[in-house]
Design an enzyme around this catalytic site. Sequence first.
Site, PDB file in Angstrom:
ATOM      1  N   GLY A   1      41.237  23.835  49.545  1.00  0.00           N
ATOM      2  CA  GLY A   1      42.396  24.259  48.918  1.00  0.00           C
ATOM      3  C   GLY A   1      43.334  25.017  49.903  1.00  0.00           C
ATOM      4  O   GLY A   1      43.992  26.037  49.303  1.00  0.00           O
TER       5      GLY A   1
ATOM      6  N   LYS B   1      36.771  33.374  40.810  1.00  0.00           N
ATOM      7  CA  LYS B   1      36.566  32.990  39.396  1.00  0.00           C
ATOM      8  C   LYS B   1      37.425  32.202  38.922  1.00  0.00           C
ATOM      9  O   LYS B   1      38.430  31.596  39.545  1.00  0.00           O
ATOM     10  CB  LYS B   1      36.693  34.350  38.859  1.00  0.00           C
ATOM     11  CG  LYS B   1      38.142  35.168  38.767  1.00  0.00           C
ATOM     12  CD  LYS B   1      38.381  36.310  38.105  1.00  0.00           C
ATOM     13  CE  LYS B   1      39.968  36.845  37.870  1.00  0.00           C
ATOM     14  NZ  LYS B   1      40.663  35.687  36.828  1.00  0.00           N
TER      15      LYS B   1
ATOM     16  N   LEU C   1      46.434  30.497  46.215  1.00  0.00           N
ATOM     17  CA  LEU C   1      45.624  31.527  46.890  1.00  0.00           C
ATOM     18  C   LEU C   1      45.658  31.670  48.326  1.00  0.00           C
ATOM     19  O   LEU C   1      45.819  32.820  48.935  1.00  0.00           O
ATOM     20  CB  LEU C   1      44.214  31.515  46.239  1.00  0.00           C
ATOM     21  CG  LEU C   1      43.174  32.593  46.711  1.00  0.00           C
ATOM     22  CD1 LEU C   1      43.615  33.902  46.304  1.00  0.00           C
ATOM     23  CD2 LEU C   1      41.831  32.086  46.229  1.00  0.00           C
TER      24      LEU C   1
ATOM     25  N   GLU D   1      49.753  44.824  33.380  1.00  0.00           N
ATOM     26  CA  GLU D   1      50.822  44.010  34.680  1.00  0.00           C
ATOM     27  C   GLU D   1      52.300  43.950  33.635  1.00  0.00           C
ATOM     28  O   GLU D   1      52.360  43.776  32.535  1.00  0.00           O
ATOM     29  CB  GLU D   1      50.441  42.613  34.707  1.00  0.00           C
ATOM     30  CG  GLU D   1      48.951  42.375  35.466  1.00  0.00           C
ATOM     31  CD  GLU D   1      48.569  41.172  35.632  1.00  0.00           C
ATOM     32  OE1 GLU D   1      48.792  40.548  36.682  1.00  0.00           O
ATOM     33  OE2 GLU D   1      47.960  40.642  34.563  1.00  0.00           O
TER      34      GLU D   1
ATOM     35  N   HIS E   1      36.739  41.611  35.870  1.00  0.00           N
ATOM     36  CA  HIS E   1      37.588  42.951  36.495  1.00  0.00           C
ATOM     37  C   HIS E   1      37.285  43.992  35.608  1.00  0.00           C
ATOM     38  O   HIS E   1      36.785  45.236  36.209  1.00  0.00           O
ATOM     39  CB  HIS E   1      39.067  42.692  36.562  1.00  0.00           C
ATOM     40  CG  HIS E   1      39.530  41.583  37.401  1.00  0.00           C
ATOM     41  ND1 HIS E   1      38.768  40.810  38.500  1.00  0.00           N
ATOM     42  CD2 HIS E   1      40.691  40.698  37.126  1.00  0.00           C
ATOM     43  CE1 HIS E   1      39.324  40.008  38.659  1.00  0.00           C
ATOM     44  NE2 HIS E   1      40.471  39.922  38.252  1.00  0.00           N
TER      45      HIS E   1
ATOM     46  N   ASP F   1      39.996  36.221  31.474  1.00  0.00           N
ATOM     47  CA  ASP F   1      40.762  36.325  32.733  1.00  0.00           C
ATOM     48  C   ASP F   1      40.364  37.868  33.368  1.00  0.00           C
ATOM     49  O   ASP F   1      40.433  37.902  34.451  1.00  0.00           O
ATOM     50  CB  ASP F   1      42.281  35.958  32.660  1.00  0.00           C
ATOM     51  CG  ASP F   1      43.075  36.012  33.780  1.00  0.00           C
ATOM     52  OD1 ASP F   1      42.656  35.474  34.967  1.00  0.00           O
ATOM     53  OD2 ASP F   1      43.920  36.788  33.922  1.00  0.00           O
TER      54      ASP F   1
ATOM     55  N   THR G   1      46.184  24.304  50.954  1.00  0.00           N
ATOM     56  CA  THR G   1      47.641  24.481  50.761  1.00  0.00           C
ATOM     57  C   THR G   1      47.784  24.985  49.388  1.00  0.00           C
ATOM     58  O   THR G   1      48.954  24.951  48.949  1.00  0.00           O
ATOM     59  CB  THR G   1      48.125  23.201  51.104  1.00  0.00           C
ATOM     60  OG1 THR G   1      47.453  22.199  50.108  1.00  0.00           O
ATOM     61  CG2 THR G   1      48.025  22.659  52.498  1.00  0.00           C
TER      62      THR G   1
ATOM     63  N   ASP H   1      35.051  38.838  43.040  1.00  0.00           N
ATOM     64  CA  ASP H   1      35.756  39.385  42.103  1.00  0.00           C
ATOM     65  C   ASP H   1      36.723  40.244  42.910  1.00  0.00           C
ATOM     66  O   ASP H   1      36.298  41.424  43.516  1.00  0.00           O
ATOM     67  CB  ASP H   1      34.991  40.270  40.963  1.00  0.00           C
ATOM     68  CG  ASP H   1      35.995  40.892  39.936  1.00  0.00           C
ATOM     69  OD1 ASP H   1      37.059  41.201  40.387  1.00  0.00           O
ATOM     70  OD2 ASP H   1      35.539  40.915  38.988  1.00  0.00           O
ATOM     71  N   HIS H   2      38.029  40.058  43.091  1.00  0.00           N
ATOM     72  CA  HIS H   2      38.995  40.751  44.362  1.00  0.00           C
ATOM     73  C   HIS H   2      39.062  42.224  43.681  1.00  0.00           C
ATOM     74  O   HIS H   2      39.321  42.810  44.744  1.00  0.00           O
ATOM     75  CB  HIS H   2      40.063  39.992  44.408  1.00  0.00           C
ATOM     76  CG  HIS H   2      41.067  40.287  43.133  1.00  0.00           C
ATOM     77  ND1 HIS H   2      41.244  39.155  42.379  1.00  0.00           N
ATOM     78  CD2 HIS H   2      42.019  41.098  43.010  1.00  0.00           C
ATOM     79  CE1 HIS H   2      42.058  39.834  41.274  1.00  0.00           C
ATOM     80  NE2 HIS H   2      42.768  40.851  42.005  1.00  0.00           N
TER      81      HIS H   2
END
Length: 515
Positions: A17, A157, A22, A225, A249, A244, A19, A186-187
């Site tokens: 991935g 994820k 992320l 958000e 998270h 999500d 290009t 998990d960022h």
Amino acid sequence: MSTRQQALNPFVMVMFGATGDLAKRKLYAALYSLYRNKLLHEKFAVIGVGRSSKEPDAFHTYIRECVDQFGRLKVEDEHDWRKFIEHFAYARVDVSKPEDYQILRQAVESQEKKWGIAGNRLFYMAIAPELFGMVSTNLKNGGLTQTSGWKRLVIEKPFGKDYLSAKALNEEIEQTFSEEEIYRIDHYLGKEMVQNIEVIRFANSLFEPLWNNNFIKNIQITASETVGVEERAAYYEHAGALRDMVQNHMLQMLMMVCMEPPSALNMEAIRDEKVKVLRSLRRYQVEEVDNYFVRGQYAEGTINGQPVPGYRQEHNVAPESATETFVAGKLFIDNFRWAGVPIFIRTGKRMAKKMTEIVIEFKEMPKYLYFNREGNLNPNLLVIRINPDEGLSLILNAKRPGTEDDVSPIELEFCNNCGKESPEAYERLFYDAIEGDSTFFTRWDEVALAWKFVDPIRQAWDKAAADTLFSYQAGSWGPLEVERLLAPHGAHWWQVQTGREQLNAAADKQVKVLT
């Protein structure tokens, strides 16, 4: 070579991935920041994998554009940039074609020979989740996992869409990689103030004796958000806010706050304690979900003075979509430390402010005695600010100057990112994966238990009538029905980052900044 360099791992990273969005927004910028901070071994290579053709110069130019646009650290030395970018190569590979993995194998072996790297291979899956299993199998069949060094697989994820699909995916991947070699990202676990939670708890004698149901009234975790679904609508229609945000998270932050002190500060001891939290997390039956959760979907409204469409008016969203963009819940951890303490969570899109914070509300002083004789003294709060303002606030009560006994809240504040930028989450997670530290990656039993908690909620909502999906105006704090979760506990949402007026609307607050 310096002592610091000798301690680092040489490696070849294969980035599937290369290009994609992320990689464009996060991955190249994170690698460049690590390089600038001398946190990459001088012997490393990154091979970008994509389906389209891309000449080396064009690939290098693309990476430079990504770093210029999204990088925390900008390029200041062109000579140094050229030294960095020569570590990047590109391979045109169709991941669905087993024969193409021979092309990839040749590219990896070529880079290992070029840089003198002894077979350490990191495979990064920045691709669609449905490809994870197939790619891991093809890596094995193509001989790429047969190496004299270590091999590791980094997976973004979502890991499955429910427990059964996650279990099937895990079993497929474990045909190629052992659990110790799988790094599920998990960022949120890479964020500075999330990682700081364990330091706040276990490095301060002030907090640990109070960190239980004897002194804490409730815990609130907010991740809001202001953006809508934008270009992620196709994914979001199938995921929703529950999959999500909550399954990963939100539960990760809950585990960090509520875990027991680990036996040692090493990765397995810490992850063992996190798993114990999920084992004690009360699971709800399908028929009782509505008593503990509220879901919502944003309607048109105003964000920063600009009108924005409702979710159903977004591109690629079904006109009658029942996908939730907001989730609030009341959770309980049924163990000795936390029994009876409600944990309120909420997360949503198109809300009033971009904010991630954890509020620990301590129990109030006795009402109608001493300084609380009017019954309106504010409780003490510990606020852990994760995003966008990073830091810590401790809300106390003190006498206002010039008065005899007029008490008002004061705030002791630590700012983690004032005057400097904190490292991006992906910088820390990249570094840890390369160095073999999986502390802040999710283990399979964490993933499994999280899905087992979330699945009945999803099943309840899939069966529910449309009137259980509450509408909320874009730019608000979500549907009003959320208050029924908090009201029985005499609680309300604290929004300390949004202005602190809830602390005491009539008081002139004093602020002391701790440096």
